[in-house]
Design a protein around this motif. Sequence first.
Motif, PDB file in Angstrom:
ATOM      1  N   THR A 265      10.307   7.154  -4.998  1.00 26.08           N
ATOM      2  CA  THR A 265      10.889   6.389  -3.896  1.00 26.08           C
ATOM      3  C   THR A 265      10.772   7.116  -2.567  1.00 26.08           C
ATOM      4  O   THR A 265      11.373   6.697  -1.581  1.00 26.08           O
ATOM      5  N   SER A 266      10.014   8.204  -2.530  1.00 26.88           N
ATOM      6  CA  SER A 266       9.853   8.944  -1.283  1.00 26.88           C
ATOM      7  C   SER A 266       9.034   8.151  -0.273  1.00 26.88           C
ATOM      8  O   SER A 266       9.185   8.322   0.935  1.00 26.88           O
ATOM      9  N   SER A 267       8.141   7.277  -0.759  1.00 31.29           N
ATOM     10  CA  SER A 267       7.320   6.459   0.121  1.00 31.29           C
ATOM     11  C   SER A 267       6.823   5.250  -0.661  1.00 31.29           C
ATOM     12  O   SER A 267       7.071   5.131  -1.868  1.00 31.29           O
ATOM     13  N   PHE A 268       6.111   4.356   0.052  1.00 27.63           N
ATOM     14  CA  PHE A 268       5.619   3.139  -0.579  1.00 27.63           C
ATOM     15  C   PHE A 268       4.150   2.928  -0.224  1.00 27.63           C
ATOM     16  O   PHE A 268       3.621   3.495   0.728  1.00 27.63           O
ATOM     17  N   LYS A 269       3.498   2.070  -1.010  1.00 26.97           N
ATOM     18  CA  LYS A 269       2.166   1.586  -0.699  1.00 26.97           C
ATOM     19  C   LYS A 269       2.179   0.066  -0.847  1.00 26.97           C
ATOM     20  O   LYS A 269       3.132  -0.510  -1.399  1.00 26.97           O
ATOM     21  N   VAL A 270       1.140  -0.584  -0.360  1.00 33.51           N
ATOM     22  CA  VAL A 270       1.041  -2.040  -0.459  1.00 33.51           C
ATOM     23  C   VAL A 270      -0.256  -2.371  -1.179  1.00 33.51           C
ATOM     24  O   VAL A 270      -1.333  -1.912  -0.783  1.00 33.51           O
ATOM     25  N   ARG A 271      -0.156  -3.136  -2.252  1.00 34.37           N
ATOM     26  CA  ARG A 271      -1.345  -3.550  -3.012  1.00 34.37           C
ATOM     27  C   ARG A 271      -1.659  -5.005  -2.697  1.00 34.37           C
ATOM     28  O   ARG A 271      -0.779  -5.872  -2.782  1.00 34.37           O
ATOM     29  N   THR A 272      -2.898  -5.244  -2.317  1.00 38.29           N
ATOM     30  CA  THR A 272      -3.320  -6.599  -1.968  1.00 38.29           C
ATOM     31  C   THR A 272      -4.466  -7.035  -2.866  1.00 38.29           C
ATOM     32  O   THR A 272      -5.165  -6.206  -3.464  1.00 38.29           O
ATOM     33  N   GLU A 273      -4.659  -8.349  -2.942  1.00 36.28           N
ATOM     34  CA  GLU A 273      -5.806  -8.919  -3.657  1.00 36.28           C
ATOM     35  C   GLU A 273      -6.649  -9.685  -2.648  1.00 36.28           C
ATOM     36  O   GLU A 273      -6.124 -10.493  -1.875  1.00 36.28           O
ATOM     37  N   ILE A 274      -7.971  -9.433  -2.650  1.00 36.88           N
ATOM     38  CA  ILE A 274      -8.868 -10.015  -1.669  1.00 36.88           C
ATOM     39  C   ILE A 274      -9.992 -10.735  -2.395  1.00 36.88           C
ATOM     40  O   ILE A 274     -10.450 -10.294  -3.454  1.00 36.88           O
ATOM     41  N   ASP A 275     -10.452 -11.839  -1.819  1.00 34.77           N
ATOM     42  CA  ASP A 275     -11.557 -12.595  -2.401  1.00 34.77           C
ATOM     43  C   ASP A 275     -12.810 -11.724  -2.481  1.00 34.77           C
ATOM     44  O   ASP A 275     -13.108 -10.955  -1.566  1.00 34.77           O
ATOM     45  N   GLU A 276     -13.527 -11.853  -3.592  1.00 26.28           N
ATOM     46  CA  GLU A 276     -14.718 -11.024  -3.807  1.00 26.28           C
ATOM     47  C   GLU A 276     -15.802 -11.252  -2.759  1.00 26.28           C
ATOM     48  O   GLU A 276     -16.714 -10.436  -2.597  1.00 26.28           O
ATOM     49  N   TYR A 277     -15.721 -12.366  -2.008  1.00 27.42           N
ATOM     50  CA  TYR A 277     -16.678 -12.635  -0.934  1.00 27.42           C
ATOM     51  C   TYR A 277     -16.707 -11.498   0.088  1.00 27.42           C
ATOM     52  O   TYR A 277     -17.745 -11.216   0.697  1.00 27.42           O
ATOM     53  N   TYR A 278     -15.555 -10.811   0.255  1.00 26.61           N
ATOM     54  CA  TYR A 278     -15.449  -9.772   1.287  1.00 26.61           C
ATOM     55  C   TYR A 278     -15.640  -8.358   0.729  1.00 26.61           C
ATOM     56  O   TYR A 278     -15.451  -7.390   1.458  1.00 26.61           O
ATOM     57  N   ILE A 279     -16.014  -8.225  -0.539  1.00 23.80           N
ATOM     58  CA  ILE A 279     -16.015  -6.897  -1.159  1.00 23.80           C
ATOM     59  C   ILE A 279     -16.963  -5.927  -0.452  1.00 23.80           C
ATOM     60  O   ILE A 279     -16.690  -4.720  -0.392  1.00 23.80           O
ATOM     61  N   SER A 280     -18.063  -6.425   0.092  1.00 23.94           N
ATOM     62  CA  SER A 280     -19.009  -5.532   0.771  1.00 23.94           C
ATOM     63  C   SER A 280     -18.534  -5.129   2.162  1.00 23.94           C
ATOM     64  O   SER A 280     -19.115  -4.241   2.787  1.00 23.94           O
ATOM     65  N   ARG A 281     -17.463  -5.759   2.641  1.00 20.42           N
ATOM     66  CA  ARG A 281     -16.987  -5.486   4.002  1.00 20.42           C
ATOM     67  C   ARG A 281     -15.648  -4.742   4.018  1.00 20.42           C
ATOM     68  O   ARG A 281     -15.078  -4.526   5.069  1.00 20.42           O
ATOM     69  N   ILE A 282     -15.176  -4.379   2.839  1.00 18.49           N
ATOM     70  CA  ILE A 282     -13.883  -3.688   2.748  1.00 18.49           C
ATOM     71  C   ILE A 282     -14.140  -2.230   2.376  1.00 18.49           C
ATOM     72  O   ILE A 282     -14.858  -1.937   1.426  1.00 18.49           O
ATOM     73  N   TYR A 283     -13.524  -1.326   3.121  1.00 10.44           N
ATOM     74  CA  TYR A 283     -13.709   0.099   2.870  1.00 10.44           C
ATOM     75  C   TYR A 283     -12.463   0.858   3.299  1.00 10.44           C
ATOM     76  O   TYR A 283     -11.612   0.337   4.059  1.00 10.44           O
ATOM     77  N   ALA A 284     -12.335   2.090   2.815  1.00 12.01           N
ATOM     78  CA  ALA A 284     -11.183   2.923   3.157  1.00 12.01           C
ATOM     79  C   ALA A 284     -11.161   3.201   4.650  1.00 12.01           C
ATOM     80  O   ALA A 284     -12.189   3.467   5.266  1.00 12.01           O
TER      81      ALA A 284
END
Length: 416
Positions: A265-284
Motif C-alpha cells: 500500500t506504499s504506492s499504486f499503479k494503474v492497469r489498462t486494456e487497449i485495443d490491439e489496433y494500437y499495439i505498435s504505437r504504445i511504448y514505455a
Amino acid sequence: MDVQIEKKKFSKGKLVMIGGAVIFLILIIYIIINTSGGAKLSVSEERLSISTIKSDVFQENIPVSGIVLPISTIYLDAVEGGRVEEKFVEDGAMMKKGDPILRLSNTDLELSLINQETAVYNLLTQMQISQNAARQNTINRLNQYTDVENSLVEAKRLYELNAKLYEKGAIGRQDYQSSLNNYNYQKQRMILTKKVLKQDSISTKQEIEQAENSYQRTQNALKLMRKKVEDLVVRAPIDGQLTSLDAEIGQSKTKGQRLGQLDATSSFKVRTEIDEYYISRIYAGQVGTFVLNNKTYNLVIKKVYTQVNNGRFQVDMLFEDKAPEGIRRGQNLQIRLALSAEKQALVVPKGGFFLKTGGNWIFKLNEDGSKAHKVNIRLGSQNTQYYEVLEGLKVGDKVVTSSYESFNDIEQLIIK
C-alpha cells in the motif's frame, strides 16, 4: 347576298390545349429544378448539431479505462503443507513485515526435525571422540619422536667418543664399528619418525577437516529443517494489506497451495486494456492524463504486456507524481492516452456523422445557413474531442456533426 364570316385564329379547344401544355411544361421545369443536385430533405435546425471548423492545438489521444492496483502484490503460498491450527488475523488486515498471519502443524516435519537434531548430536559426539583419539595418537607419536631423538643423541655421543678412542688405540675396531652402526641406525630411525609424525599430522588434519565439513553439512541440514518448521508459521513478507485470505482452522493445506495475498500500500499503479489496433504505437514512457476531483493527474506507461487476449492487451502505468489522496484499490479511472505530440491543425468536433460517412464526406452549410450539401473530406488522427481535418474544409466552415442515420441517400438538407 351572302356575308362572309371571319374565321377565328384560336378556338376555345385550342386555347385549352395550349394552356394545358404550358402548365405541363411549367411542372416539368419545376420538377427538374427541384430534383437537380440529388435528393433533398427538409429538416429542423433544432434536430441538428452544427459545428464550426477551427484551427486549434491538436494532440492525438485515445480514451482508455484503467483500474487502480497496488504497486506490487505478494502471493502467500504454503511453503510446507499442514493443518491450519491458528489464525492470527482476518482478511483485510493491515500488516507489518514479519507479522504472523496463521500457523500450520505438520507432525511428520516436526518429527524429522527431532531426528535431525539427534543425528547432529550423535555426529558431534562421534567427532569429539575422534578428535580425542587423534590428539592421543599425536601425543604418542611425539613421545616416540622424543625417545628416538634421545637415542640418536646418545648414539652420536658414544660414536664420537669411540672414534677418538679408536684413533688412539684405546678400544678395538669392534667397539668402534658397533657405535658407528648404532649411530647410523638411530639417524635412520629419526628420519623415519619425522616422516611418520608429518604424515600423522597431515592425516589428523584431514580427518578433522572432514569431520568438521560433515558436521557443518549436518548443521546446515538442521538449519534447513528448522526453517521448514518455522515456515509453518506464515508471516507477512512486506508491509501491506492482507487480501484474499483462504484458510480456516482445521483445513489441510498442501505444499504450494495459495493461502492469500499481500498488497503493498506504499504506492499504486494503474492497469489498462487497449485495443490491439494500437499495439505498435504504445511504448514505455508515454503519458496519459485523468481528472479526479477537478484536478488533472499524469500517468506514465511503465510496462507493456504484448500478449493479446480477446483483441486487447494490457499496460501498467505509474503516477508521475504522488498518487491522489484517497485513491483506492479497484477504483476505475478514465484516462486520455497521448499518441502524438501537440501540433496546430484544423479540427472538427467528434459526432455521430462519422458512423455513417466513415470520415469521407460531411454536410457543409452554405453562407446563409439555409442549406447543407455533401462535400468530400479527408480526416486524419483523432482524440477524445476532435478529428483532424486534412482536406475538404477550411477555417470558419459550418458543418453538421450530428448523426446522419435518418438521411440515407439524401444529397442536400433544407434547414428550416
